[in-house]
Design a protein around this motif. Sequence first.
Motif, PDB file in Angstrom:
ATOM      1  N   TYR A   3       0.669  -1.318   0.101  1.00 20.85           N
ATOM      2  CA  TYR A   3      -0.064  -0.061  -0.043  1.00 20.85           C
ATOM      3  C   TYR A   3       0.871   1.200   0.082  1.00 20.85           C
ATOM      4  CZ  TYR A   3      -4.136  -2.861   1.250  1.00 20.85           C
ATOM      5  OH  TYR A   3      -5.358  -3.707   1.092  1.00 20.85           O
ATOM      6  N   GLY A  22      -1.058  -6.367  -0.639  1.00 17.96           N
ATOM      7  CA  GLY A  22      -1.904  -5.399  -1.045  1.00 17.96           C
ATOM      8  C   GLY A  22      -3.418  -5.882  -1.498  1.00 17.96           C
ATOM      9  N   THR A  57      -8.029  -7.949  -7.399  1.00 21.93           N
ATOM     10  CA  THR A  57      -7.548  -7.087  -8.421  1.00 21.93           C
ATOM     11  C   THR A  57      -7.165  -7.755  -9.668  1.00 21.93           C
ATOM     12  OG1 THR A  57      -6.531  -5.945  -6.440  1.00 21.93           O
ATOM     13  CG2 THR A  57      -6.081  -5.089  -8.582  1.00 21.93           C
ATOM     14  N   ALA A  98      -6.716   1.376  -0.316  1.00 22.54           N
ATOM     15  CA  ALA A  98      -5.695   1.032   0.668  1.00 22.54           C
ATOM     16  C   ALA A  98      -6.589   0.940   2.107  1.00 22.54           C
ATOM     17  CB  ALA A  98      -4.546   1.541   0.505  1.00 22.54           C
ATOM     18  N   GLY A 152      -8.186  -3.941  -4.087  1.00 24.05           N
ATOM     19  CA  GLY A 152      -7.100  -3.484  -3.612  1.00 24.05           C
ATOM     20  C   GLY A 152      -6.162  -3.135  -4.681  1.00 24.05           C
ATOM     21  N   SER A 153      -4.926  -3.246  -4.228  1.00 21.43           N
ATOM     22  CA  SER A 153      -3.668  -2.852  -4.958  1.00 21.43           C
ATOM     23  C   SER A 153      -3.323  -3.930  -5.871  1.00 21.43           C
ATOM     24  CB  SER A 153      -2.638  -2.502  -4.246  1.00 21.43           C
ATOM     25  OG  SER A 153      -1.511  -2.269  -4.978  1.00 21.43           O
ATOM     26  N   LYS A 185       2.195  -3.706 -11.977  1.00 15.86           N
ATOM     27  CA  LYS A 185       1.379  -2.370 -12.400  1.00 15.86           C
ATOM     28  C   LYS A 185       1.791  -1.876 -13.748  1.00 15.86           C
ATOM     29  CE  LYS A 185       2.128   1.550 -11.318  1.00 15.86           C
ATOM     30  NZ  LYS A 185       3.081   2.565 -12.041  1.00 15.86           N
ATOM     31  N   ARG A 189      -3.611   4.490 -10.635  1.00 15.33           N
ATOM     32  CA  ARG A 189      -4.081   5.285  -9.558  1.00 15.33           C
ATOM     33  C   ARG A 189      -2.904   5.591  -8.697  1.00 15.33           C
ATOM     34  NH1 ARG A 189      -9.636   5.991  -9.002  1.00 15.33           N
ATOM     35  NH2 ARG A 189      -8.809   7.518  -7.320  1.00 15.33           N
ATOM     36  N   GLY A 204      -1.985   4.733  -4.077  1.00 13.42           N
ATOM     37  CA  GLY A 204      -0.881   3.770  -3.713  1.00 13.42           C
ATOM     38  C   GLY A 204      -0.051   3.529  -4.900  1.00 13.42           C
ATOM     39  N   ALA A 229       0.809   0.806  -6.540  1.00 15.48           N
ATOM     40  CA  ALA A 229       0.745  -0.074  -7.651  1.00 15.48           C
ATOM     41  C   ALA A 229      -0.926  -0.306  -7.755  1.00 15.48           C
ATOM     42  CB  ALA A 229       1.303  -1.316  -6.639  1.00 15.48           C
ATOM     43  N   PHE A 230      -1.654   0.776  -7.652  1.00 15.11           N
ATOM     44  CA  PHE A 230      -3.206   0.626  -7.979  1.00 15.11           C
ATOM     45  C   PHE A 230      -3.378   0.906  -9.311  1.00 15.11           C
ATOM     46  CE2 PHE A 230      -3.408   0.954  -3.303  1.00 15.11           C
ATOM     47  CZ  PHE A 230      -4.565   0.415  -3.007  1.00 15.11           C
TER      48      PHE A 230
END
Length: 519
Positions: free
Chosen positions: A35, A100, A286, A321, A330-331, A338, A362, A366, A368-369
């Motif tokens: 996160y 994550g 995810t 997160a 989540g991530s 990512k 995003r 965070g 790795a979103f």
Amino acid sequence: MTLQRPASITDAFLQKLVSRVPSTSGGTWKLTEVYSGEVLVELPQSTPADIEQAFASARKAQHEWAKWPLSKRLAVFKRAHKLFLDNAVTTTDLIQVESGKNRRMAIEESCDPPMVMSHYIKRAPKLLASTKRGGPVPFLTTSTEIRQPKGVVGVIAPWNFPFATGMSDAITALIAGNGVVLKPDNKTALSPLYGISMLEEAGLPKGLFQVVCGEGPDVGPTLIDNANYVMFTGSTATGRVIGERAGRNLIGCCLELGGKNPMIVLDDANMDETVQGAVFGVFGNTGQICMHIERIYLPESRYDEFKTKFVAAAEALKVGASYDFGPEMGSLVSPDHKDRVQSHVEDAVAKGATVVTGGKARPDLGPAFFEPTILEGVTKDMLAGATETFGPVVALHRYSTVDEAVALANDTEYGLNASVWGADLSRAESVARRIESGNVNINDILATAFASKGTPSGGVKQSGVGARHGDQGLTKYTDVQNLAVLKKQVMGARPGQDYDAYVKGMLSGLRMMRKTRIR
């Protein structure tokens, strides 16, 4: 606002977990909180010598473990079952902090090993019992099938479900009487390390279950060369390398590999339920589930209806997160992953695909979103059309006939999982049987198949070899010894008997056995 980690994730707790990893001169790897990107702990890295020593220790302990009566071994897992459930919240905290994923997926992951334990505690006494059968000569010969453990099993676990796969695969091997050397992914080593500590608290002999850490190319060859069997979950490319090396060593392996999983929606499907299923199938964890959906095939007559509802549902997802049950997605596991997911979307757009919704990282949430993403116009010349994206990205496709839908679903080198949705179950099952996939779910995405621990789950085509779960999920970790007994010397001509007469009698006996169904 700074994200507050769970109270269980203390520096002392993490240091105790990673202290189990052998490392004489392998250095460390910075294991981060996904996160935030902050370093959680320095994870020791194992050298080839460390790995060889881990196998030696596990092999020594395994010799004693295999002598234990099965009932005594199973008693360990009866105690472990309770411990795993009692400590599910702490396990969930570890899974979240290292991977994550949102909390719902993390708590569900923590439940898989207890489910596996529960199934094999009941099933193992029958599967591992010796089976006595008749031999070639009725009444005078017997042949007994004896299940013996292979020795020490190497388990290579993936980062997307480190606890569910790493622990569940190892537990099954242990029940069969083996030792285990586990290699988790560096990014997600904490939850399996915690699982081992719970098993030892339940009475598993120390040294029987070893863990080694390192990057795959550094650790894999030595692990495979010392193992008696290998269980691997991961990419098809890596699976080919592992299978080739295992073959050279003349050891068995089970490989659950990649997928490009299709979902076929029939024209009589309940669209609200179908959309709800698709949201989980595409965006659950995810999009980082081996069995998740990356292709959806829709009848022309209902394409727009599904698209409208599905896009609205995707855009309504709460992404974030948090260590509570607020976020629905989540991530991704790392910034590198990512970037890979983003490259698939950018490649598709550059080659003519359209982003219906999402399509962007995003960083405000965070490092790795990535947004829930729906594409149209994806073709097989695109990365997102032919290879596994393994993220929250899906392509929508139209079809005119069911035959066309089935052909499109099968137009891939993969065959891990598929999903069919329709009100007429008989019709849906008929379609499902035509799909070239190791798992097919009707009116569900993946949970019904994967949670059915009594039935094997594996891939076909380039999605794997062998299976976990079911009877073979346990017996694959054993070798069969054929113990044959001859009670009287009748296998051959009697002293002084003419051999032609012996042959005539032998053939006559075979005819009689067939008629009387003795053989």
